[in-house]
Design a protein around this motif. Structure first.
Motif, PDB file in Angstrom:
ATOM      1  N   ARG A  83      -1.483   0.735 -10.332  1.00  0.00           N
ATOM      2  CA  ARG A  83      -2.791   0.067 -10.331  1.00  0.00           C
ATOM      3  C   ARG A  83      -2.899  -0.767 -11.602  1.00  0.00           C
ATOM      4  NH1 ARG A  83      -6.385   3.433  -7.246  1.00  0.00           N
ATOM      5  NH2 ARG A  83      -5.113   4.480  -5.658  1.00  0.00           N
TER       6      ARG A  83
ATOM      7  N   ARG B 272       1.202   8.187 -12.721  1.00  0.00           N
ATOM      8  CA  ARG B 272       1.548   7.657 -11.392  1.00  0.00           C
ATOM      9  C   ARG B 272       0.908   6.278 -11.194  1.00  0.00           C
ATOM     10  NH1 ARG B 272       3.517  10.563  -7.087  1.00  0.00           N
ATOM     11  NH2 ARG B 272       2.781  12.571  -7.890  1.00  0.00           N
ATOM     12  N   ARG B 273      -0.350   6.138 -11.623  1.00  0.00           N
ATOM     13  CA  ARG B 273      -1.026   4.851 -11.469  1.00  0.00           C
ATOM     14  C   ARG B 273      -0.551   3.821 -12.490  1.00  0.00           C
ATOM     15  NH1 ARG B 273      -7.276   6.283  -9.655  1.00  0.00           N
ATOM     16  NH2 ARG B 273      -6.664   7.414  -7.766  1.00  0.00           N
TER      17      ARG B 273
ATOM     18  N   ASP C  21       1.942   4.961  -7.662  1.00  0.00           N
ATOM     19  CA  ASP C  21       0.730   4.361  -7.084  1.00  0.00           C
ATOM     20  C   ASP C  21       0.178   3.367  -8.097  1.00  0.00           C
ATOM     21  OD1 ASP C  21      -1.362   3.845  -5.375  1.00  0.00           O
ATOM     22  OD2 ASP C  21      -2.538   5.582  -5.995  1.00  0.00           O
TER      23      ASP C  21
ATOM     24  N   GLN D  61       0.858  -1.177   0.000  1.00  0.00           N
ATOM     25  CA  GLN D  61       0.000   0.000   0.000  1.00  0.00           C
ATOM     26  C   GLN D  61       0.900   1.235   0.000  1.00  0.00           C
ATOM     27  OE1 GLN D  61      -3.141   0.142  -0.338  1.00  0.00           O
ATOM     28  NE2 GLN D  61      -3.992  -1.838   0.271  1.00  0.00           N
ATOM     29  N   ARG D  62       0.516   2.246  -0.759  1.00  0.00           N
ATOM     30  CA  ARG D  62       1.374   3.421  -0.924  1.00  0.00           C
ATOM     31  C   ARG D  62       1.712   4.065   0.427  1.00  0.00           C
ATOM     32  NH1 ARG D  62       0.936   8.969  -2.525  1.00  0.00           N
ATOM     33  NH2 ARG D  62       2.537   9.517  -4.048  1.00  0.00           N
TER      34      ARG D  62
ATOM     35  N   ASP E 120       5.618  11.659  -0.878  1.00  0.00           N
ATOM     36  CA  ASP E 120       4.289  11.682  -1.473  1.00  0.00           C
ATOM     37  C   ASP E 120       4.336  12.285  -2.867  1.00  0.00           C
ATOM     38  OD1 ASP E 120       1.351  11.313  -1.116  1.00  0.00           O
ATOM     39  OD2 ASP E 120       1.348  13.480  -1.433  1.00  0.00           O
TER      40      ASP E 120
END
Length: 812
Positions: free
Chosen positions: A263, A348-349, A261, A215-216, A256
């Motif tokens: 997916r 990012r995803r 991230d 998890q990020r 951050d």
């Protein structure tokens, strides 16, 4: 297959056709894996799953391979054609029953013991239903993501939700005859063979899906808790006189800002969208040497993709190709300039992590980024970054920025278990959508900031981009290179503190140079680059069609099976007329049609400037052949010894500029190859140690003359610097005057390439001359000719056209 199971198979066969769509790796199984259809074939599967077997049946039919449901008959005895390692658990229990795999293999070994001429093939077939790695701590997704040994109910759901995203990967067949002859025929051999097969499938799963994702927020907390970053936070608090919590919050904000991230859902959507884009834009995407990368991933290497950077398309194209080749998409280092809405969220995803252009003066940011990169590598995620940092505006490889390479080497100095392997990648296009923008920037216009509106503007201009090329180059195994160059490197390992031992800077520079050389050695020739190079060398940038076709044929032949460019790829067609037709279809060249006569192919003045970009993609491949042609035409006759001497004098300088790495042995092999090809085209005559250019009645020396011109601009730049040196100037003034002289020469002789007046290229050449001792510094800090200056100058002057040389020697 039992009667009941056969009944269920017939029952779900038609629904499976609607639910399942499979991508097969490799695309041509028989040719890629050398499967011999004359020998008995058995398929090895991970699970005894009806869905897998029916999908395998469909794929085998499409690939003209034996049906897995058809038995294999040997000496009148029937054998099931598929061997399953494990049964799936039932719905009511997690316990699995034993399969018939071991008895099947034992029976086959017994047959090989009794029949010396029998050789059965075991062909592993791996099934990936969806390619999500799953979350490391998300139990809620287990029902869908735990696909390693799902029960019947889970398998049904997996087929329903992931059936359209199925991948089937076949591996090299295993000869049971070789296994039996080398290891024997007993039960332990069968047991070991099946254990190796299980391990093989585990490795394939990891190569296709990658390790489970954290998890990020969990990853960020883990990074903040690392010893290296805790120390950097403490140093930040002391330096800026703030409390620890404030420094920690700053570090959290940095992480951050940069952290990916990933997916799988975004990757799936991206694949569909990009497939549509590529089909709309390109006639084809040509991929070479992907099998080498699949083997690296399967063998457990930590892969770092290091491609050249031509276009914003690179981000999408390379990731797409990697995914299409059955490999997990890498985490991608992207410039912070691309983190704008909504593109930044999608990138990012899709696995992008963002980095600022400069870390200078921000030790906390440097520590956070270094720790993040080390975590990615230690957890087994492949990564991708561009050693040039930015996109090339001239089409040539840029001098590498070594920061990311240095941090990668530092990760190895933390005691990383997995072997880090750099995979250089050449990316080429027949059309780069930003070329006109690059030329504007080189002429002095400010670079436009990336934005959502700029992306929309690009999408509106989508048209035929020809073909794209992705070539995976010769891998560089970091541990192996460290062992060879720095045998004592393990003494400098520290688990938390970034190490920079005395050998570190030179090693990083050397391996960065090696990466760039391997990229250039994996270049791809295409219709536009070859045609651009030939027309830019021609008088008035014009040639008759038949002369241009002959020149294209010569250029392709010169690099056919030519060392040291082992990973280079030739154009998709060998026909020079078809190659030229493909180039003309790209709407970059002018065709003047003459009734009953030869057409004239030419470049407009505006296009001539733009097409230097495409020429520069491949010019490094023709430096040596062009030097050979120049030496021959200058002297009319040359001995092989004299030719070797002249090439050896110039090659070290050009190798550094053009990222060529050629050993003495390879040089001799390549020179012999070039001379033989020139002789085959009847352009030279080889008479013992003597080499003569051959004049043709139609057009004396045309092809050889055009070939000699490819290297002319490089020689002219060198000559400008050498002529300026003789004025006895300091380095800064020398570079300034050389640049002024280069601009003058470009204007007077219509030299179109913007790299000709690139200050950084001239500065790099001056630095090379100093490092080689060709230039020395006197007591007044002026640069003066060294010992080898005059032989180098005279050699270069001899190879330059007389009128151009006059301009070079003329005082400004």
């Amino acid at each position: 297959m039992t009667d009941l199971r056969r009944f269920f198979g017939h029952l779900i066969k038609w629904p499976m056709r609607l639910l399942v769509s499979s991508k097969v790796i490799p695309e041509q199984i028989q040719e890629s894996l050398d499967i011999d259809l004359a020998k008995p074939i058995f398929y090895v599967l991970r699970h005894d799953s009806l869905a897998d077997i029916l999908t395998l049946q469909k794929v085998c039919k499409e690939q003209s391979l034996p049906d897995p449901l058809d038995p294999v008959v040997i000496q009148g005895k029937s054998f099931r054609r598929y061997i399953c390692l494990d049964k799936l658990p039932s719905i009511l229990s997690n316990q699995t029953a034993a399969t018939q795999a071991e008895p099947q293999v034992l029976d086959l070994l017994a047959l090989h013991k009794s029949q010396a001429d029998l050789d059965c093939q075991l062909v592993p077939a791996f099934f990936a239903w969806g390619r999500g790695p799953g979350k490391a701590s998300n139990e809620g997704e287990k029902i869908f993501n735990d696909k390693r040994k799902p029960n019947t109910f889970r398998k049904t759901l997996i087929v329903l939700f992931s059936g359209r995203h199925n991948l089937v990967q076949f591996s090299q067949p295993v000869s049971i005859r070789q296994v039996a002859d080398n290891y024997g025929f007993d039960k332990s051999v069968a047991h070991k063979l099946l254990r190796v097969a299980r391990f093989h499938f585990q490795r394939q799963h990891l190569a296709i899906a990658g390790p489970r994702l954290w998890q990020r927020e969990q990853l960020i907390n883990s990074l903040l808790a690392s010893d290296a970053l805790k120390k950097a936070i403490e140093d930040e608090a002391k330096t800026k006189n703030i409390n620890i919590s404030e420094a920690r919050e700053t570090a959290r904000q940095y992480l951050d800002e940069m952290a990916a991230d990933y997916r799988e859902g975004m990757v799936r959507i991206g694949e569909k969208f990009l497939t549509w884009i590529w089909n709309k834009l390109y006639h084809g995407i040509n991929v070479s040497n992907a099998e080498t990368v699949r083997k690296l991933a399967h063998d457990g290497n930590e892969i770092v993709y290091v491609p050249c950077h031509r276009s914003h398309m690179d981000y999408l194209l390379l990731t797409y190709v990697i995914y299409q080749q059955g490999l997990v998409p890498p985490h991608i280092a992207a410039g912070i300039n691309l983190n704008f809405w909504p593109v930044g969220i999608m990138f990012r995803r899709g696995g992008a992590f963002f980095m600022r252009r400069s870390f200078r003066g921000n030790k906390l940011y440097s520590a956070a980024f270094r720790e993040y990169l080390a975590q990615l590598l230690s957890k087994g995620y492949s990564i991708k970054y561009y050693p040039e940092s930015g996109r090339s505006r001239t089409g040539r490889l840029l001098k590498p920025k070594t920061g990311m390479v240095a941090m990668t080497v530092q990760s190895a100095l933390r005691g990383l278990d997995r072997n880090i392997t750099f995979v250089p990648v050449y990316i080429g296009y027949e059309h780069v959508m930003e070329v006109s923008t690059y030329m504007q920037e080189l002429s002095g216009q400010a670079k436009k900031k990336e934005s959502f509106w700029q992306v929309l503007g690009i999408l509106r201009k989508l048209r035929n981009f020809g073909q794209g090329f992705v070539n995976f180059g010769q891998p560089i195994h970091l541990t192996q290179v460290l062992n060879e160059q720095v045998p004592e490197w393990r003494e400098d390992i520290h688990p938390t503190i970034p190490q920079k031992p005395t050998w570190f800077p030179n090693f990083v520079n050397d391996i960065s140079q090696q990466i760039m050389c391997n990229i250039n050695s994996a270049s791809a020739l295409n219709s536009v680059t070859l045609t651009s190079m030939s027309l830019l060398a021609a008088p008035n940038h014009s040639l008759f069609r038949d002369d241009l076709e002959s020149q294209l044929s010569l250029c392709v032949d010169l690099l056919r099976e030519a060392a040291p460019f082992s990973n280079l790829t030739l154009p998709p067609t060998d026909n020079s007329a078809k190659l030229l037709a493909e180039a003309i279809a790209m709407d970059k060249f002018q065709v003047e049609e003459n009734q009953g006569h030869n057409d004239i192919i030419s470049l407009s003045d505006d296009n001539a400037v733009l097409l230097t970009y495409y020429r520069n993609n491949i010019i490094h491949l023709y430096i040596l052949p062009s030097l050979v042609a120049s030496c021959l035409l200058n002297q009319n006759k040359v001995t092989k010894a004299d030719l070797n001497q002249q090439i050896a004098r110039l090659l070290p300088l050009m190798s550094t500029e053009y990222f060529l790495q050629i050993s003495d042995e390879q040089l001799q092999t390549h020179l012999t190859h070039v001379l033989n090809k020139l002789a085959q085209h009847k352009l030279v005559k080889l008479d013992g140690d003597n080499i003569y250019p051959v004049a043709h009645a139609k057009e004396p020396y045309l092809q050889l003359h055009l070939l000699s011109l490819y290297v002319q601009e490089t020689l002219q730049r060198y000559a400008i610097v050498l002529a300026t040196v003789e004025q006895g100037l300091g380095r800064i003034e020398l570079e300034r005057q050389a640049l002024t002289h280069a601009k003058q020469l470009a204007q007077m002789h219509s030299i179109k390439g913007p790299e000709f007046v690139d200050k950084s290229i001239l500065s790099q050449f001056v630095m090379q001359l100093r490092e080689a001792g060709i230039l020395v510094t006197d007591k007044d800090s002026n640069l003066m000719p060294g010992e080898d200056f005059i032989p180098l100058r005279d050699t270069i002057y001899e190879l330059i056209d007389g009128d151009v040389l006059h301009t070079i020697k003329h005082p400004i």
